[in-house]
Each structure stands twice: as C-alpha cells, then as structure tokens.
Design a protein around this motif. Sequence first.
Motif: not given
Length: 277
Positions: A27-31, A17-19, A252-258
């Motif tokens: 998306g709601h990554i922390g949740s 799901f992170i991908t 939060h939406v991740l950048n490539v480094e994250e």
Amino acid sequence: MDTLSLRRKALELKKDFITMIYEAGTGHIGSDLSCTDILVSLYYHQLNVNPAFPKDPKRDRYIQSKGHAVEILWAILADKGFFEKAELKTFSQFDSRLLGHPNNKVPGIEMNTGSLGHGLALAVGSALAARLDGESYHTYTLMGDGELAEGSVWEAAMAGANYKLDNLTAIIDRNRLQITGSTENVMALDNLHDKWTAFGWHVVDVADGNDVERLLKAYQDKEPGKPTVIIANTVKGKGVSDAEGVASWHHHVLNVEEYQKAMKELDVAMEALENGK
C-alpha cells in the motif's frame, strides 16, 4: 456533516486503511495520509453521490488521478455503503476487486486510474460531456504534485480553460514529496499559483490542506467561466509521527511495532478531539 464530525471520520478511516495496508503487506500509506482530509471533506460534505444509485446520471463525478492512494478511497466507499465493509479484508488479494489502484468494477469508481498525469484529462472530458449534455453535475479530480511533471497535465489544463469549464475542480495534494524525494529536487514546480493562473484557471490556495474547515471554504470559491484548481498544502504521512514528511513512507509497509504505534497515536488524537483539545 460538521467539521468536528469530519475530523472524527478522518481519524476513523485512517485506522481502517492503515489496518488494510498492514494486513495486506502492501500500500501507499504516506500518500493516503496526506490526502485523507481532502477526500473526507469531499465525500462527506461536497460530492453529490448516492451509494444506492451509483450510476445516477445526475451524480457528481470524482476521478482519482493520484490512483496509488487508493486505500483511503476504498475505506471511504465501504464506509458510505458502496460495498460491504468486510470486503476491505480482501484488499490486494488474489481475485479481489480491491486492487492497488481504482478499479471501475467497484461501485463508486468512475474510471480506472493510476497511470499518473492522465486524471485531469479524463476530468476535462467529463466536465465537457456535462456541458454538451446540458447536465449540471460537477467533476472533481485529485492529483499528486509529483505527477505535475507530466506534460499531459498541462495539455489538459489548457483545454479546461479553453472550454471555460467552471463545472470542473482539480485538487493538488501539495505534500512536496514523491517516491524519489522532494518534488523541488526531482522537477521543481513552484510557483504553482502563478503557473495555473497563467493557464487560465481560478486558483485557490489552502495553506493547511489537512484542515477540513479550510478545504470546505475552498470548494465554494469559484469564478464563472473558469475551471478551479485548489492547491492544498499538505503533509505527507499526516497523523502518524514516523511517516510525517518522510519520502520513504510513500509506499512503506508497517511492521507490528509501527502499526501498534500508529494505532495508539490515532487513538490519542481521537481522545484529544473528543475532549476539545
């Protein structure tokens, strides 16, 4: 599925799901991360559901009141075979079934949800329907702690106890953070145990709601004549160091480094799990 397999599955699904979130840009990554272990323990151990017969009248019902944390739910339903895993690539794209909240056009979804504070009332209705129809299925719902500020939650809580719905289990993802910060600063909730006890529920506290073994024990803890609420004390963003306990990672939406860092951390966690560390 044993606890080691459940932990392995949780790590695999986090990567999925992170991908999804990274590629979709939303998306709601922390949740998602805080409730992954809750949903994995439910779907791979507790729930009586079958992807080959998604409308089986004998199936258990699951209603995700915390609808914004849908990415982990999509990943689980695909992994279990309710739809093809390739469809995850369409998440939040035009004309996709995989929206940002549960959508009952998708097999395995009982009801559209996401308007916070409504899921428990729907679950009460489901459990009451089972009672009236003489059916033995169990209804589960997952709520975020932030939505407990909604009055409709407590109306539903009164109804669940009034009808003695011991075929109903509510789970609270108690990560203590919501979109605007700490739940205790926005609308203080503690002491939750005493509140739910006063409303007539059987209350089960899970000190570590990200521990699948403790969750499995909690699902078995019931009291005849009372609905059950499991207060699962979790960590928002669990498993990704940048996200853990950080309110801004709610959506939060991740950048490539994250993204690369998160994938590496999950790989390291999987390796440690396989090595028994």
